[in-house]
Scaffold this motif. Structure first.
Motif, mmCIF file in Angstrom:
data_model
loop_
_atom_site.group_PDB
_atom_site.id
_atom_site.type_symbol
_atom_site.label_atom_id
_atom_site.label_comp_id
_atom_site.label_asym_id
_atom_site.label_seq_id
_atom_site.Cartn_x
_atom_site.Cartn_y
_atom_site.Cartn_z
ATOM 1 N N ILE A 89 -11.756 -9.694 -1.790
ATOM 2 C CA ILE A 89 -11.097 -9.428 -3.072
ATOM 3 C C ILE A 89 -9.866 -10.337 -3.160
ATOM 4 N N PRO A 90 -9.922 -11.374 -4.000
ATOM 5 C CA PRO A 90 -8.733 -12.236 -4.154
ATOM 6 C C PRO A 90 -7.638 -11.488 -4.932
ATOM 7 N N ILE A 91 -6.413 -11.561 -4.452
ATOM 8 C CA ILE A 91 -5.287 -10.938 -5.151
ATOM 9 C C ILE A 91 -4.167 -11.972 -5.304
ATOM 10 N N SER A 92 -3.281 -11.739 -6.251
ATOM 11 C CA SER A 92 -2.272 -12.741 -6.598
ATOM 12 C C SER A 92 -1.028 -12.685 -5.719
ATOM 13 N N GLU A 93 -0.869 -11.620 -4.945
ATOM 14 C CA GLU A 93 0.327 -11.482 -4.108
ATOM 15 C C GLU A 93 0.243 -12.394 -2.895
ATOM 16 N N ARG A 94 1.414 -12.773 -2.377
ATOM 17 C CA ARG A 94 1.483 -13.608 -1.189
ATOM 18 C C ARG A 94 1.371 -12.736 0.064
ATOM 19 N N SER A 95 1.096 -13.381 1.163
ATOM 20 C CA SER A 95 0.783 -12.641 2.381
ATOM 21 C C SER A 95 1.942 -11.777 2.863
ATOM 22 N N ILE A 96 3.187 -12.246 2.706
ATOM 23 C CA ILE A 96 4.315 -11.441 3.173
ATOM 24 C C ILE A 96 4.401 -10.121 2.414
ATOM 25 N N VAL A 97 4.026 -10.153 1.130
ATOM 26 C CA VAL A 97 4.052 -8.938 0.312
ATOM 27 C C VAL A 97 2.903 -8.014 0.690
ATOM 28 N N VAL A 98 1.715 -8.581 0.857
ATOM 29 C CA VAL A 98 0.536 -7.779 1.185
ATOM 30 C C VAL A 98 0.687 -7.134 2.560
ATOM 31 N N LYS A 99 1.266 -7.860 3.498
ATOM 32 C CA LYS A 99 1.478 -7.285 4.836
ATOM 33 C C LYS A 99 2.353 -6.043 4.757
ATOM 34 N N LYS A 100 3.449 -6.116 3.983
ATOM 35 C CA LYS A 100 4.325 -4.953 3.824
ATOM 36 C C LYS A 100 3.587 -3.826 3.107
ATOM 37 N N LEU A 101 2.897 -4.178 2.027
ATOM 38 C CA LEU A 101 2.221 -3.162 1.213
ATOM 39 C C LEU A 101 1.175 -2.407 2.024
ATOM 40 N N LEU A 102 0.336 -3.140 2.744
ATOM 41 C CA LEU A 102 -0.702 -2.481 3.535
ATOM 42 C C LEU A 102 -0.119 -1.678 4.685
ATOM 43 N N SER A 103 1.027 -2.125 5.204
ATOM 44 C CA SER A 103 1.677 -1.353 6.264
ATOM 45 C C SER A 103 2.099 0.015 5.765
ATOM 46 N N PHE A 104 2.558 0.075 4.493
ATOM 47 C CA PHE A 104 2.932 1.365 3.924
ATOM 48 C C PHE A 104 1.712 2.233 3.649
ATOM 49 N N CYS A 105 0.545 1.608 3.500
ATOM 50 C CA CYS A 105 -0.680 2.384 3.267
ATOM 51 C C CYS A 105 -1.322 2.850 4.574
ATOM 52 N N SER A 106 -0.826 2.342 5.682
ATOM 53 C CA SER A 106 -1.377 2.705 6.977
ATOM 54 C C SER A 106 -0.881 4.086 7.388
#
Length: 316
Positions: A89-106
């Motif tokens: 799934i391509p998303i527009s956010e950069r990796s530093i943002v996605v890493k933080k976001l997914l960490s909060f979903c963990s």
């Protein structure tokens, strides 16, 4: 299904900041490279994050609805690109943002909270959480922005971010911290564009009301007399030599500009009062300490006055 064209509004990360763009997709580091994951999120800078549809669905109605749709088979022309047998799934956010976001979903973030280094990252992650309807994640992040390292450096940004996301407690904390500044001192910040003129007006009104309320201190002078500072060398009374009217005016003037206890605890203000004492070299060294002890007592009614004044922002 591609999300690359769905840009996060108000993304404050500059295009050249934080991480370089990868010409070819690369795998994210652990824990986002687990072989038992069942979906891949590919960031705008070509980093592939392997994660779990179940966790994304729990955190985000957006992803829950996406995954509820019939998924094309790997050989169908409409199928998304795959890697390791997983849909990308391509998303527009950069990796530093996605890493933080997914960490909060963990499920482990309650004991290992992801670090938010600065308010630019905070805003980018909040924008992403808002975009994907991750309300719980957004609320958790907003609670972190009143950390001293943010408030002390950029209180107006903290206020605007908290106000934008209607976080009442954090907005009030930031508004009260703003009392340490004259109302004209804070410079414009881009986050103000995301709150209404009415919200900003309420902040100015709150500051003004706290300032005006400081006149109540004049009723308390008898309870807070200047301390004596007897000096055997100069035979003067130290602090008691400051003309009472001059002292009282100095206190009120300081509090009207910056209506908070920190105005009186400011070393520069204490030093200015020590100079007015005009003591000899011997007791002159003791004046700042005596004055600091005294104003610490005076901060009690100052804090009580401020606590009685409410920030009139509608957080519904």
């Amino acid at each position: 299904m591609s999300l690359a064209e769905c840009d996060s509004s108000g993304d404050s990360l500059a295009q050249t900041e934080f991480e370089d763009h990868h010409d070819v997709p690369v795998d994210a580091d652990a824990p986002f490279n687990r072989p038992d994951a069942d979906v891949i999120l590919r960031t705008s800078d070509n980093v592939d994050y392997r994660f779990y549809k179940f966790l994304l669905s729990l955190a985000s109605p957006f992803f829950m609805n996406m995954f509820a749709l019939p998924q094309p088979g790997p050989l169908e022309e409409t199928a998304d690109q795959t890697k390791y047998g997983l849909h990308i799934i391509p998303i527009s956010e950069r990796s530093i943002v996605v890493k933080k976001l997914l960490s909060f979903c963990s499920p482990v973030y309650d004991t290992d909270v992801p670090a938010l280094e600065d308010l630019d990252i905070v805003m980018a992650v909040l924008d992403a959480a808002d975009k994907y309807d991750m309300k719980r994640v957004g609320k958790f992040i907003v609670k972190m922005i009143t950390a001293p390292r943010f408030l002390e450096q950029e209180p107006m940004r903290v206020f605007a971010i908290a106000c934008r996301y209607r976080a009442e407690q954090e907005t009030v904390i930031a508004a009260r911290y703003m009392l340490r500044y004259a109302i004209s001192e804070p410079a414009y910040v881009a986050e103000l564009d995301y709150i209404s003129g009415a919200d900003y007006h309420r902040l100015v009104q709150y500051h003004s009301q706290c300032s005006q309320a400081m006149s109540y201190i004049t009723r308390l002078w008898s309870s807070y007399p200047l301390p004596l500072l007897d000096c055997k060398l100069c035979r003067k009374k130290g602090l008691s030599r400051i003309p009472l009217k001059e002292y009282q005016d100095s206190v009120i003037d300081a509090l009207r500009v910056r209506p908070c206890a920190e105005s009186l605890l400011n070393p520069e203000w204490i030093e200015s009062m020590a100079r007015k004492a005009g003591s000899c070299a011997t007791c002159r060294e003791r004046v700042p300490r005596k004055m600091e002890e005294y104003v610490r007592d005076l901060t009690v009614p100052v804090n009580e006055i401020v606590s009685e004044i409410k920030l009139q922002i509608d957080f519904r």
